[in-house]
Design a protein around this motif. Structure first.
Motif, mmCIF file in Angstrom:
data_model
loop_
_atom_site.group_PDB
_atom_site.id
_atom_site.type_symbol
_atom_site.label_atom_id
_atom_site.label_comp_id
_atom_site.label_asym_id
_atom_site.label_seq_id
_atom_site.Cartn_x
_atom_site.Cartn_y
_atom_site.Cartn_z
ATOM 1 N N ALA A 34 0.881 -1.196 -0.128
ATOM 2 C CA ALA A 34 -0.118 -0.086 -0.011
ATOM 3 C C ALA A 34 0.763 1.229 0.095
ATOM 4 O O ALA A 34 0.400 2.242 -0.489
ATOM 5 C CB ALA A 34 -0.979 -0.068 1.320
ATOM 6 N N PHE A 35 1.955 1.294 0.698
ATOM 7 C CA PHE A 35 2.728 2.544 1.112
ATOM 8 C C PHE A 35 4.120 2.657 0.343
ATOM 9 O O PHE A 35 4.680 3.607 0.363
ATOM 10 C CB PHE A 35 2.687 2.753 2.480
ATOM 11 C CG PHE A 35 1.382 2.781 3.029
ATOM 12 C CD1 PHE A 35 0.572 3.916 2.899
ATOM 13 C CD2 PHE A 35 1.039 1.894 3.936
ATOM 14 C CE1 PHE A 35 -0.588 4.148 3.432
ATOM 15 C CE2 PHE A 35 -0.169 2.020 4.573
ATOM 16 C CZ PHE A 35 -1.297 3.066 4.151
ATOM 17 N N GLY A 36 4.540 1.346 -0.108
ATOM 18 C CA GLY A 36 5.967 1.521 -0.649
ATOM 19 C C GLY A 36 6.967 0.993 0.453
ATOM 20 O O GLY A 36 6.700 0.048 1.235
ATOM 21 N N LEU A 37 8.021 1.568 0.491
ATOM 22 C CA LEU A 37 9.290 1.263 1.405
ATOM 23 C C LEU A 37 9.017 1.592 2.975
ATOM 24 O O LEU A 37 7.901 2.476 3.143
ATOM 25 C CB LEU A 37 10.448 2.148 0.982
ATOM 26 C CG LEU A 37 11.030 1.650 -0.314
ATOM 27 C CD1 LEU A 37 12.118 2.510 -0.725
ATOM 28 C CD2 LEU A 37 11.326 0.198 -0.396
ATOM 29 N N PRO A 38 9.546 0.820 3.827
ATOM 30 C CA PRO A 38 9.326 0.927 5.169
ATOM 31 C C PRO A 38 9.524 2.716 5.540
ATOM 32 O O PRO A 38 8.542 2.741 6.456
ATOM 33 C CB PRO A 38 10.614 0.127 5.879
ATOM 34 C CG PRO A 38 10.730 -0.961 4.844
ATOM 35 C CD PRO A 38 10.658 -0.246 3.451
ATOM 36 N N GLU A 39 10.437 3.233 5.237
ATOM 37 C CA GLU A 39 10.342 4.403 5.648
ATOM 38 C C GLU A 39 9.163 5.339 5.124
ATOM 39 O O GLU A 39 8.563 6.262 6.045
ATOM 40 C CB GLU A 39 11.472 5.530 4.788
ATOM 41 C CG GLU A 39 12.778 4.811 5.372
ATOM 42 C CD GLU A 39 13.966 5.250 4.316
ATOM 43 O OE1 GLU A 39 14.851 6.302 4.740
ATOM 44 O OE2 GLU A 39 13.926 5.167 3.284
ATOM 45 N N ALA A 40 8.377 4.956 4.245
ATOM 46 C CA ALA A 40 7.124 5.685 3.867
ATOM 47 C C ALA A 40 5.977 5.147 4.906
ATOM 48 O O ALA A 40 5.154 6.000 5.241
ATOM 49 C CB ALA A 40 6.537 5.256 2.351
ATOM 50 N N ILE A 41 6.033 3.913 5.102
ATOM 51 C CA ILE A 41 5.095 3.480 6.230
ATOM 52 C C ILE A 41 5.172 3.932 7.651
ATOM 53 O O ILE A 41 4.419 4.514 8.202
ATOM 54 C CB ILE A 41 5.351 1.816 6.536
ATOM 55 C CG1 ILE A 41 5.068 0.956 5.077
ATOM 56 C CG2 ILE A 41 4.564 1.283 7.522
ATOM 57 C CD1 ILE A 41 5.500 -0.396 5.267
ATOM 58 N N LEU A 42 6.599 4.273 7.938
ATOM 59 C CA LEU A 42 6.592 4.689 9.328
ATOM 60 C C LEU A 42 6.481 6.315 9.306
ATOM 61 O O LEU A 42 6.273 6.981 10.311
ATOM 62 C CB LEU A 42 8.449 4.743 9.723
ATOM 63 C CG LEU A 42 8.763 3.508 9.839
ATOM 64 C CD1 LEU A 42 10.253 3.398 10.038
ATOM 65 C CD2 LEU A 42 8.071 2.734 11.241
ATOM 66 N N ARG A 43 6.067 6.871 7.927
ATOM 67 C CA ARG A 43 5.589 8.562 8.288
ATOM 68 C C ARG A 43 3.949 8.481 8.019
ATOM 69 O O ARG A 43 3.378 9.498 8.207
ATOM 70 C CB ARG A 43 6.209 9.104 6.789
ATOM 71 C CG ARG A 43 7.644 9.405 6.966
ATOM 72 C CD ARG A 43 8.032 10.224 5.708
ATOM 73 N NE ARG A 43 7.990 9.986 4.318
ATOM 74 C CZ ARG A 43 8.606 9.062 3.958
ATOM 75 N NH1 ARG A 43 10.084 9.121 4.285
ATOM 76 N NH2 ARG A 43 8.334 8.699 2.544
ATOM 77 N N GLN A 44 3.562 7.181 8.059
ATOM 78 C CA GLN A 44 1.876 7.380 8.013
ATOM 79 C C GLN A 44 1.338 7.421 9.374
ATOM 80 O O GLN A 44 1.949 7.476 10.601
ATOM 81 C CB GLN A 44 1.346 6.170 7.261
ATOM 82 C CG GLN A 44 2.012 5.769 6.010
ATOM 83 C CD GLN A 44 1.542 6.661 4.761
ATOM 84 O OE1 GLN A 44 0.488 7.124 4.970
ATOM 85 N NE2 GLN A 44 2.522 7.345 4.267
ATOM 86 N N GLU A 45 0.081 8.079 9.338
ATOM 87 C CA GLU A 45 -0.835 8.060 10.674
ATOM 88 C C GLU A 45 -1.045 6.759 11.027
ATOM 89 O O GLU A 45 -1.491 5.762 10.206
ATOM 90 C CB GLU A 45 -2.060 9.020 10.236
ATOM 91 C CG GLU A 45 -1.545 10.458 10.047
ATOM 92 C CD GLU A 45 -0.701 10.958 11.454
ATOM 93 O OE1 GLU A 45 -1.128 10.660 12.694
ATOM 94 O OE2 GLU A 45 -0.100 11.950 11.163
#
Length: 413
Positions: A34-45
């Motif tokens: 859904a969000f791509g790489l882990p760094e992008a996941i960790l920026r989500q709400e």
């Protein structure tokens, strides 16, 4: 997708999610999709993550790291810099493609040795830790044949069948991959330190567990799913009814892999698991060529020629054995001196349970017909002691002499 090893920042994000308590690989894969790489996941709400993978997965992904995280990251970076060591992330082109067909591929793989072996044709060969001598010989022989055909042999580095499978795999061009249930910086069991070093040079060692993870019983079924995921087929050589090898076979079947089993004596405890698998649909095989042919890994014409040569050799051995048996029988019916005859008809005082040499020989014999030469190698007995013990066992009804100079356990009356 990148072709270079993950940067320190990327690796830190991967490591954080891989270590997050309660975040299962299947849920993480949903988030990555859904969000791509882990760094992008960790920026989500939290709400965005929960909508994709559920509330528990969202909480786990966004939980703060523990006090030891930085030290663990440093250790992983340092381990990765050692010769032959690699950390491969789920988005890396070097990630084994076979594992991507699993519903829950590990986010991180720790690999020592040849990464290319994780992209080759592969067969798993697994079985009992407490294998019989015959089982060990069969496992090594099958593994040698697979490796000689350019097929990688995958197993779990355990004692018994696994160790024999790795040894056989190392002998050919296909080599071997050990999938372990500890951190990649540890070796379990300790008896396989030398074997593990050889595999790290000529083959590959693979773990999904964080560095420093000790051997825990709960880790090994999860290790088994990776063994099943890496290969096109799984061959079980020996297995009791409650065996981890049966878990590997079941997982392989669920993933659409082919499952094979080597049959054995109906009296052998370690054949029961294989026989149960065969009843449930595993293919009974007697030769490595059958496995290779079924998986499409070998040329059918070459296999047919090999079978003809093998059958001719068996025929020659049978007739040679028959001649030997006839000569032995002629010797047995020669007239004896009266004293010798009296000795021959006297009841044998042999007691199988109390004779250490006999028990040793029975253990070496296993449950398959075995030649005198093989028994001598397995037991390391003096020539005279070996022959005397065989005679005692035959007189006691424990074993039977077969054509071709072979011996087998006598069937229960």
């Amino acid at each position: 997708m990148h072709t270079l090893p993950a940067t320190a920042a990327e690796l830190a994000a991967w490591l954080r999610l891989s270590l997050a308590p309660g975040l299962k690989p299947a849920a993480l894969r949903l988030l990555l999709t859904a969000f791509g790489l882990p760094e992008a996941i960790l920026r989500q709400e939290h709400e965005a993550l929960a909508a994709v993978a559920g509330d528990a997965a969202a909480r786990a992904a966004l939980a703060p790291t523990g006090p030891d995280f930085d030290a663990h990251l440093d250790a992983v970076v340092a381990w990765r810099e050692l010769p032959g060591n690699q950390v491969v992330t789920l988005d890396d082109p070097a990630y084994p493609p076979a594992l991507l067909t699993m519903p829950d591929p590990p986010p991180l793989l720790y690999i020592k040795g040849r990464l290319d072996l994780l992209h080759t044709r592969a067969v798993a060969l697994v079985g009992s830790r407490g294998a019989t001598p015959q089982g060990v010989e069969d496992a090594e022989r099958f593994a040698r044949a697979f490796s000689a055909a350019g097929v990688t042999v995958v197993s779990g580095l355990a004692l018994g069948i696994d160790g024999a499978a790795h040894s056989g795999g190392l002998a050919g061009i296909g080599s071997t991959v050990a999938v372990i249930g500890t951190g990649a910086d540890l070796v379990y069991p300790a008896a396989h330190h030398a074997l593990a070093r050889q595999i790290a040079v000529q083959g590959a060692i693979l773990s999904e567990w964080p560095l420093g993870t000790p051997a825990r019983a709960a880790n090994f079924p999860q290790r088994n799913r990776l063994i099943a995921g890496l290969v096109s087929g799984v061959l079980v050589v020996e297995a009791a009814m409650r065996s981890g090898s049966l878990i590997t076979a079941r997982l392989a079947n669920e993933m659409g892999r082919d499952v094979f089993a080597l049959p054995g004596s109906i009296h052998a405890p370690l054949s029961r698991g294989c026989h149960r698998m065969i009843k449930q649909g595993a293919r009974l095989v007697e030769t490595p060529e059958e496995v290779l042919e079924e998986l499409g890994f070998a040329n059918a014409t070459a296999l047919a020629a090999a079978r003809v040569r093998r059958e001719q050799a068996v025929t020659r051995e049978f007739y040679a054995g028959s001649a030997t048996s006839a000569t032995s029988a002629a010797r047995r019916i020669e007239p004896r001196e009266p004293a010798e005859a009296a000795t021959a008809t006297r009841p044998s005082p042999f007691k199988a349970a109390s004779d250490a040499d006999a028990q040793r020989l029975l253990a070496a014999l296993g449950y398959a017909p075995t030649t005198l030469e093989i028994l001598a190698t397995r037991t390391e007995m003096d020539h005279t002691v070996l022959h005397t013990t065989l005679l005692q066992l035959e007189l006691a009804g424990e074993i039977s002499a077969l054509p071709g100079g072979r011996y087998a356990r006598a069937s229960p009356g």
